[in-house]
Design an enzyme around this catalytic site. Structure first.
Site, mmCIF file in Angstrom:
data_model
loop_
_atom_site.group_PDB
_atom_site.id
_atom_site.type_symbol
_atom_site.label_atom_id
_atom_site.label_comp_id
_atom_site.label_asym_id
_atom_site.label_seq_id
_atom_site.Cartn_x
_atom_site.Cartn_y
_atom_site.Cartn_z
ATOM 1 N N TYR A 132 21.534 25.751 34.290
ATOM 2 C CA TYR A 132 21.525 24.776 33.205
ATOM 3 C C TYR A 132 22.178 25.409 32.142
ATOM 4 C CZ TYR A 132 18.283 21.608 30.702
ATOM 5 O OH TYR A 132 17.780 20.756 29.832
ATOM 6 N N HIS A 164 12.479 19.567 31.197
ATOM 7 C CA HIS A 164 12.979 19.745 32.621
ATOM 8 C C HIS A 164 12.408 20.803 33.365
ATOM 9 C CE1 HIS A 164 15.971 16.405 32.374
ATOM 10 N NE2 HIS A 164 16.438 16.922 31.268
ATOM 11 N N HIS A 177 13.887 14.111 21.959
ATOM 12 C CA HIS A 177 15.282 13.952 22.310
ATOM 13 C C HIS A 177 15.747 12.435 22.809
ATOM 14 C CE1 HIS A 177 19.148 14.736 24.089
ATOM 15 N NE2 HIS A 177 18.917 15.233 25.268
ATOM 16 N N ASP A 188 15.180 19.626 25.850
ATOM 17 C CA ASP A 188 15.994 20.166 26.880
ATOM 18 C C ASP A 188 16.092 21.576 26.767
ATOM 19 O OD1 ASP A 188 16.670 17.885 28.261
ATOM 20 O OD2 ASP A 188 18.489 17.598 27.288
ATOM 21 N N GLU A 215 18.265 11.402 24.465
ATOM 22 C CA GLU A 215 19.098 11.011 25.884
ATOM 23 C C GLU A 215 18.153 10.361 26.972
ATOM 24 O OE1 GLU A 215 21.158 14.307 27.590
ATOM 25 O OE2 GLU A 215 22.420 13.048 28.618
ATOM 26 N N ASP A 256 17.390 10.178 29.973
ATOM 27 C CA ASP A 256 16.353 10.706 30.868
ATOM 28 C C ASP A 256 15.010 10.897 30.229
ATOM 29 O OD1 ASP A 256 17.867 12.646 29.514
ATOM 30 O OD2 ASP A 256 17.525 14.126 31.222
HETATM 31 FE FE1 FEO Z 1 19.612 16.026 27.060
HETATM 32 FE FE2 FEO Z 1 17.439 16.196 29.474
HETATM 33 O O1 FEO Z 1 18.642 15.077 28.236
#
Ligand code: FEO
Length: 402
Positions: free
Chosen positions: A197, A230, A84, A169, A86, A88
């Site tokens: 979430y 996460h 992914h 994610d 993104e 983070d």
């Molecule tokens: Fe879609 Fe944890 O970034």
């Protein structure tokens, strides 16, 4: 394990270590109140081709490298897989590539474009499609593109030897803990954070969730562990989370109403109170979410399993009250489906806010109950009875459709 390093890896299966970072301080994730912080999970696979799955947010690079060093010399990493793009999960990728000089960096076809767009990479990423594999010598990673779960580039990778699904994610939660496994944490905490979430990150892509889960199930991967980017790793109980994703994605209406409002001189507050009592009087679960004390992301969490959204706003300068506008812009973007709703509000000389709320709910495909209640200045008992009756009407309509 090298115990002399400050941050240690955590073994999650025979060949896989968690080497991510814990962000205890994060309180805002693009508009989502992360009251319990988060983790950025990265995973190290000790295969013939040592492989790093995802990286971490840029300021946490050294924490990740410490955890990797506790197991292996980072320079032995030959492959990096970016599930992914993104930031983070990719923020430190350029520095990590410069430092490790891996033989290959893999991403999905759209991931290659996204990473190149973010970091101006030139031919550094090897794009992969569903059905392709990343041979690691003595084990194999299978690639499954999962577009819009929750970005176009998103993909899962599955490690056959250990049955580990790296789900980026998907199936994650924003929760900073020293415990690395879901089965070490209280179930009520997990249930709240996984729901929050989904409501705030995954909900707009619910159609894709259903199709992805269906096609992924057909692949029949022998999943033992689900390792998201996460929150905790799931070595048991992930099947229940998959079922919850299906349930949330279907968004069936439920006998629950959420009342969102703000107030200027307590008139809209009085109206909200009367509406809530009307709804509750017909046996519908009612959640009052005054914007003076409710964050937009906690409201989204309540809306996820509700059937009705009732919104109230005073008119301020011919407009919605700013907090209501903020919350409704956010909720509209999350695209909740199958809701009924109603609107209300007080005003001085122009009842514009109620009309604007109506248009907003219509644009969200919310079925409106009644014409809304507008009260000039301060509601009297007659006006409050009108509010109470609106609540009853909403409750009655919910009972019809649920
Ligand atoms: Fe879609 Fe944890 O970034």
């Amino acid at each position: 394990m090298n115990e002399s390093l400050p941050f240690q890896a955590v073994k999650i299966s025979e060949h896989v270590y968690w080497v991510g970072a814990i962000d205890w301080n994060l309180r805002d994730f693009h508009g989502y109140a992360t009251e319990r912080g988060t983790t950025y999970n990265a995973f190290l696979i000790l295969a013939d081709k040592v492989t790093l799955i995802d990286t971490v947010k840029k300021p946490f690079k050294d924490e990740m490298l410490s955890r990797i060093r506790s197991v292996i010399d980072p320079l032995k990493i030959e492959y990096i897989v970016s599930n992914h793009s993104e930031m983070d999960h990719s923020g430190c990728l350029p520095e990590i590539i410069d430092f490790l000089k891996p033989k290959k960096v893999f991403a999905s076809v759209r991931g290659e474009k996204a990473l190149s767009g973010h970091f101006r990479f030139k031919d550094q990423i090897t794009p992969l499609k569903t059905g392709e594999n990343i041979p690691l010598g003595n084990m194999n990673l299978s690639v499954v593109e999962t577009p819009m779960l929750h970005w176009p580039d998103s993909m899962f990778t599955f490690l056959d030897s250990d049955g580990v699904l790296f789900s980026q994610d998907g199936f994650g939660m924003h929760l900073a803990t020293v415990e690395r496994f879901a089965d070490e944490l209280p179930s009520e905490l997990l249930e709240y954070e996984e729901k929050k979430y989904y409501a705030n990150i995954i909900l707009p892509y619910s159609k894709m969730v259903l199709s992805t889960l269906e096609s992924f199930t057909k692949l029949n991967f022998p999943v033992k562990i689900v390792a998201p980017d996460h929150g905790p790793v799931w070595r048991q109980g992930w099947q229940k989370l998959f079922e919850l994703y299906k349930k949330w994605a279907m968004q069936k209406p439920a006998k629950k109403a959420v009342i969102v409002y703000d107030t200027m001189w307590e008139s809209t507050d009085k109206m909200a109170r009367a509406i809530s009592e009307g709804i509750a009087s017909v046996g519908i679960l009612t959640r009052m979410m005054p914007l003076k004390g409710s964050h937009r992301s906690n409201i989204a969490t309540e809306v996820l399993d509700a059937g009705a959204l009732i919104v109230g706003s005073p008119t301020l300068n011919d407009n919605l009250y700013p907090t209501v506008a903020d919350c409704m812009t956010y909720l509209k973007g999350l695209k909740p489906q199958n809701l009924i709703g109603a609107v209300f509000g007080s005003y001085g000389w122009n009842p514009a806010a109620v009309e604007q709320l109506k248009e907003l709910l219509k644009a969200m495909n919310v079925e409106l109950v009644g014409e809304g209640v507008k009260v000039r200045y301060v509601p009297d008992d007659e006006a409050l009875m009108e509010c109470r009756n609106l609540g009853k009407q909403v409750g009655a309509r919910l009972k019809e459709i649920c």
